[in-house]
Design a protein around this motif. Structure first.
Motif, PDB file in Angstrom:
ATOM      1  N   SER A  15       0.834  -1.212   0.000  1.00 20.84           N
ATOM      2  CA  SER A  15       0.000   0.000   0.000  1.00 20.84           C
ATOM      3  C   SER A  15       0.870   1.264   0.000  1.00 20.84           C
ATOM      4  O   SER A  15       0.416   2.334  -0.367  1.00 20.84           O
ATOM      5  CB  SER A  15      -0.987  -0.002   1.166  1.00 20.84           C
ATOM      6  N   ASP A  16       2.146   1.118   0.371  1.00 21.90           N
ATOM      7  CA  ASP A  16       3.081   2.268   0.319  1.00 21.90           C
ATOM      8  C   ASP A  16       3.091   2.913  -1.056  1.00 21.90           C
ATOM      9  O   ASP A  16       3.303   4.118  -1.187  1.00 21.90           O
ATOM     10  CB  ASP A  16       4.519   1.811   0.614  1.00 21.90           C
ATOM     11  N   GLU A  17       2.867   2.070  -2.093  1.00 18.70           N
ATOM     12  CA  GLU A  17       2.920   2.598  -3.468  1.00 18.70           C
ATOM     13  C   GLU A  17       1.828   3.643  -3.709  1.00 18.70           C
ATOM     14  O   GLU A  17       1.874   4.376  -4.686  1.00 18.70           O
ATOM     15  CB  GLU A  17       2.758   1.457  -4.484  1.00 18.70           C
ATOM     16  N   LEU A  18       0.827   3.680  -2.823  1.00 21.92           N
ATOM     17  CA  LEU A  18      -0.254   4.653  -3.003  1.00 21.92           C
ATOM     18  C   LEU A  18       0.008   5.925  -2.189  1.00 21.92           C
ATOM     19  O   LEU A  18      -0.882   6.755  -2.021  1.00 21.92           O
ATOM     20  CB  LEU A  18      -1.592   4.024  -2.603  1.00 21.92           C
ATOM     21  N   GLY A  19       1.205   6.050  -1.651  1.00 27.77           N
ATOM     22  CA  GLY A  19       1.593   7.328  -1.045  1.00 27.77           C
ATOM     23  C   GLY A  19       1.493   7.389   0.467  1.00 27.77           C
ATOM     24  O   GLY A  19       1.913   8.373   1.066  1.00 27.77           O
ATOM     25  N   ILE A  20       0.919   6.356   1.111  1.00 27.63           N
ATOM     26  CA  ILE A  20       0.879   6.342   2.585  1.00 27.63           C
ATOM     27  C   ILE A  20       1.653   5.108   3.048  1.00 27.63           C
ATOM     28  O   ILE A  20       1.312   3.986   2.668  1.00 27.63           O
ATOM     29  CB  ILE A  20      -0.578   6.233   3.118  1.00 27.63           C
ATOM     30  N   PRO A  21       2.700   5.302   3.872  1.00 23.87           N
ATOM     31  CA  PRO A  21       3.455   4.132   4.335  1.00 23.87           C
ATOM     32  C   PRO A  21       2.523   3.128   5.007  1.00 23.87           C
ATOM     33  O   PRO A  21       1.629   3.514   5.776  1.00 23.87           O
ATOM     34  CB  PRO A  21       4.447   4.708   5.347  1.00 23.87           C
ATOM     35  N   SER A  22       2.755   1.884   4.693  1.00 23.54           N
ATOM     36  CA  SER A  22       1.881   0.807   5.157  1.00 23.54           C
ATOM     37  C   SER A  22       1.675   0.826   6.682  1.00 23.54           C
ATOM     38  O   SER A  22       0.565   0.652   7.174  1.00 23.54           O
ATOM     39  CB  SER A  22       2.496  -0.486   4.637  1.00 23.54           C
ATOM     40  N   ASP A  23       2.750   1.106   7.433  1.00 21.47           N
ATOM     41  CA  ASP A  23       2.644   1.093   8.901  1.00 21.47           C
ATOM     42  C   ASP A  23       1.756   2.219   9.424  1.00 21.47           C
ATOM     43  O   ASP A  23       1.212   2.140  10.526  1.00 21.47           O
ATOM     44  CB  ASP A  23       4.030   1.307   9.542  1.00 21.47           C
ATOM     45  N   ALA A  24       1.638   3.287   8.630  1.00 19.00           N
ATOM     46  CA  ALA A  24       0.915   4.476   9.106  1.00 19.00           C
ATOM     47  C   ALA A  24      -0.561   4.453   8.723  1.00 19.00           C
ATOM     48  O   ALA A  24      -1.350   5.280   9.186  1.00 19.00           O
ATOM     49  CB  ALA A  24       1.575   5.730   8.524  1.00 19.00           C
ATOM     50  N   LYS A  25      -0.943   3.491   7.875  1.00 23.58           N
ATOM     51  CA  LYS A  25      -2.256   3.544   7.229  1.00 23.58           C
ATOM     52  C   LYS A  25      -3.420   3.622   8.227  1.00 23.58           C
ATOM     53  O   LYS A  25      -4.348   4.406   8.052  1.00 23.58           O
ATOM     54  CB  LYS A  25      -2.394   2.323   6.312  1.00 23.58           C
ATOM     55  N   GLU A  26      -3.385   2.809   9.281  1.00 23.28           N
ATOM     56  CA  GLU A  26      -4.528   2.793  10.203  1.00 23.28           C
ATOM     57  C   GLU A  26      -4.589   4.077  11.039  1.00 23.28           C
ATOM     58  O   GLU A  26      -5.683   4.583  11.316  1.00 23.28           O
ATOM     59  CB  GLU A  26      -4.478   1.556  11.102  1.00 23.28           C
ATOM     60  N   ALA A  27      -3.432   4.626  11.437  1.00 24.71           N
ATOM     61  CA  ALA A  27      -3.444   5.889  12.197  1.00 24.71           C
ATOM     62  C   ALA A  27      -3.976   7.017  11.312  1.00 24.71           C
ATOM     63  O   ALA A  27      -4.749   7.870  11.775  1.00 24.71           O
ATOM     64  CB  ALA A  27      -2.036   6.200  12.703  1.00 24.71           C
ATOM     65  N   VAL A  28      -3.592   6.999  10.033  1.00 20.20           N
ATOM     66  CA  VAL A  28      -4.100   8.007   9.090  1.00 20.20           C
ATOM     67  C   VAL A  28      -5.622   7.871   8.951  1.00 20.20           C
ATOM     68  O   VAL A  28      -6.342   8.864   8.890  1.00 20.20           O
ATOM     69  CB  VAL A  28      -3.405   7.872   7.709  1.00 20.20           C
ATOM     70  N   LEU A  29      -6.105   6.627   8.952  1.00 21.10           N
ATOM     71  CA  LEU A  29      -7.554   6.404   8.844  1.00 21.10           C
ATOM     72  C   LEU A  29      -8.307   7.186   9.921  1.00 21.10           C
ATOM     73  O   LEU A  29      -9.319   7.831   9.638  1.00 21.10           O
ATOM     74  CB  LEU A  29      -7.852   4.893   8.990  1.00 21.10           C
ATOM     75  N   PHE A  30      -7.802   7.158  11.164  1.00 25.04           N
ATOM     76  CA  PHE A  30      -8.546   7.848  12.228  1.00 25.04           C
ATOM     77  C   PHE A  30      -8.472   9.360  12.063  1.00 25.04           C
ATOM     78  O   PHE A  30      -9.439  10.072  12.358  1.00 25.04           O
ATOM     79  CB  PHE A  30      -8.120   7.334  13.615  1.00 25.04           C
ATOM     80  N   ALA A  31      -7.356   9.870  11.537  1.00 21.12           N
ATOM     81  CA  ALA A  31      -7.278  11.311  11.233  1.00 21.12           C
ATOM     82  C   ALA A  31      -8.330  11.663  10.179  1.00 21.12           C
ATOM     83  O   ALA A  31      -9.014  12.693  10.274  1.00 21.12           O
ATOM     84  CB  ALA A  31      -5.869  11.665  10.752  1.00 21.12           C
ATOM     85  N   VAL A  32      -8.491  10.799   9.187  1.00 27.79           N
ATOM     86  CA  VAL A  32      -9.487  11.036   8.125  1.00 27.79           C
ATOM     87  C   VAL A  32     -10.909  10.988   8.707  1.00 27.79           C
ATOM     88  O   VAL A  32     -11.762  11.814   8.370  1.00 27.79           O
ATOM     89  CB  VAL A  32      -9.317  10.014   6.974  1.00 27.79           C
TER      90      VAL A  32
END
Ligand SMILES: Nc1ncnc2c1ncn2[C@@H]1O[C@H](COP(=O)(O)OP(=O)(O)OP(=O)(O)O)[C@@H](O)[C@H]1O
Ligand SMILES: CC(=O)N[C@H]1[C@@H]2OC[C@@H](O2)[C@@H](O)[C@@H]1O[C@H](C)C(=O)O
Length: 402
Positions: free
Chosen positions: A354-371
């Protein structure tokens, strides 16, 4: 007007909001902190990840959480002590990270805190007719708001349940906004303690989007690594499992559970996939004498097959062929070479990180809650149609610093 309401009103009208997303998952490895710049809302949401860190939980924190984690019977006082303590600890971790990044708390508009899940009890698990789906995340948002001075949204899962969902998975709300791509059938597969995936249709028709847990990701692997090698917390690069052979008899017993026969979407946690689950399968299959490498190979294969089968079944319900899908993997399991190798063998799709879509894989779930917090403050309850599991709601309770 109360100054806090006025501040929130201004934040809602900003072109770009600075939002810290927090996630601490079922693996109990630490707190993920993602500092995001977010503009727009809904399908127009654009996220720039400015900073990301995982603050590892100390052994002491892990021990205290494990006293109540995924357990039906606990010391009730300990649970409420932890609710406050985790909130205070998370606030300290945010303050320390902001200091390291040289960012003043006044430059942050909002915190979006998932909290620590201690028990997830969908109806399928608790089986008590008069009670609804239930889930509990602790680490109270008021403590985070007061200790950081930043308006905090927390406890996101309750609204999902109130509106008919199981409180999870919430990933679809972020995945659809950030990663939906016209012309490409995408599966966003996250392999944390528990594995889940979002289907993003090439049509971008929100009615067709779909999300579900599939079962265990790393949780059983981690459990039996810790049990047999107290100094290790996981099977790094599948070094142990790669020395073993899959035990087909045990695997068949592991897969023989009502959860896998339930309709999608569904959610689950370590409440089911715990020590007892494997012990039962070992004794029913008569494979108690299995070696540790063979057991870990079998548990890794169990994750791979149940993930692959859940994806295959869900794809069959679309008008597309499995070969038309691109799978974007994330979560710690994406670093497990054996799990990924087997998934590639089982699913004839193109695999990407998923990093290829611009969000590092490890950060994806934390970013979800910001969204999700961004949507609550500045967006709207997005309509995913009438299907089960993705109610049209905004989520999170708002805590003011004073
Ligand atoms: N190099 C690696 N090799 C094998 N497994 C790994 C590797 N790196 C991470 N993992 C696995 O990933 C796990 C952590 O995953 P992650 O942080 O995504 O879980 P989580 O967010 O806590 O879970 P959930 O998403 O279910 O809440 C580790 O406990 C380990 O099992
Ligand atoms: C109750 C709970 O905390 N569930 C988590 C867990 O970890 C993975 C999977 O099980 C998922 O359903 C969910 O988290 C992600 C962030 C979600 O809601 O999408």
């Amino acid at each position: 007007m109360n100054q806090n309401i006025s501040n929130l009103y201004q934040i809602a009208q900003k072109e770009t909001r600075t939002i810290i997303g927090l996630m601490s998952g079922t693996s109990l490895d630490g707190l993920d902190i993602a500092l995001c710049e977010i503009s727009g809302s809904g399908k127009e949401t654009v996220v720039k990840l400015r900073e990301f860190v995982t603050v590892d939980y100390t052994e002491d924190i892990k021990i205290e959480i494990r006293k109540v984690f995924a357990k039906k019977t606990i010391d009730f006082e300990h649970l409420i002590l932890l609710n406050e303590w985790i909130g205070i600890l998370h606030a300290q971790m945010i303050n320390d990270s902001l200091k390291k990044w040289n960012i003043a708390s006044s430059a942050v508009d909002l915190i979006a805190s998932h909290g620590q899940t201690v028990l997830h009890a969908p109806k399928f698990l608790h089986r008590q007719e008069k009670f609804t789906n239930a889930t509990l995340q602790i680490g109270d948002g008021d403590h985070i708001a007061v200790k950081t001075g930043i308006i905090t949204l927390s406890d996101f899962r309750q609204k999902h349940i109130a509106a008919g969902g199981e409180g999870a998975p919430l990933a679809v709300y972020g995945d659809y906004f950030l990663f939906g791509q016209k012309g490409e059938n995408r599966i966003m597969l996250n392999m944390g303690g528990i594995a889940n995936f979002t289907y993003l249709p090439a049509s971008l028709n929100a009615d067709e989007a779909f999300v579900t847990d599939t079962g265990t990701g790393n949780t059983l692997i981690d459990l039996f690594v810790k049990h047999n090698y107290p100094e290790k917390s996981y099977d790094k690069d599948a070094e142990i499992a790669q020395q073993g052979t899959v035990n087909q008899i045990l695997l068949d017993h592991l897969k023989d559970n009502e959860f896998f026969r339930q309709e999608f979407p569904k959610t689950i946690g370590p409440e089911l996939f715990g020590y007892h689950y494997v012990e039962t399968a070992l004794s029913k299959s008569g494979q108690n004498q299995i070696t540790v490498p063979d057991l870990l190979a079998t548990l890794t294969r169990f994750s791979a097959e149940t993930i692959a089968e859940a994806i295959e079944i869900s794809v069959k319900n679309t008008t597309h062929k499995i070969q038309d899908f691109k799978i974007y993997i994330s979560g710690g399991g994406a670093n497990n070479p054996l799990l990924v190798k087997w998934l590639k063998e089982l699913l004839p799709c193109q695999f990407h990180k998923s990093d290829e879509l611009g969000i590092p894989s490890d950060a994806k779930e934390a970013v979800l809650f910001a969204v999700l917090a961004n949507e609550t403050v500045s967006g709207k309850a997005f309509d995913f149609g009438t299907k089960e599991g993705i109610p049209s709601v905004t989520m999170g309770k708002i805590s003011f610093p004073d």
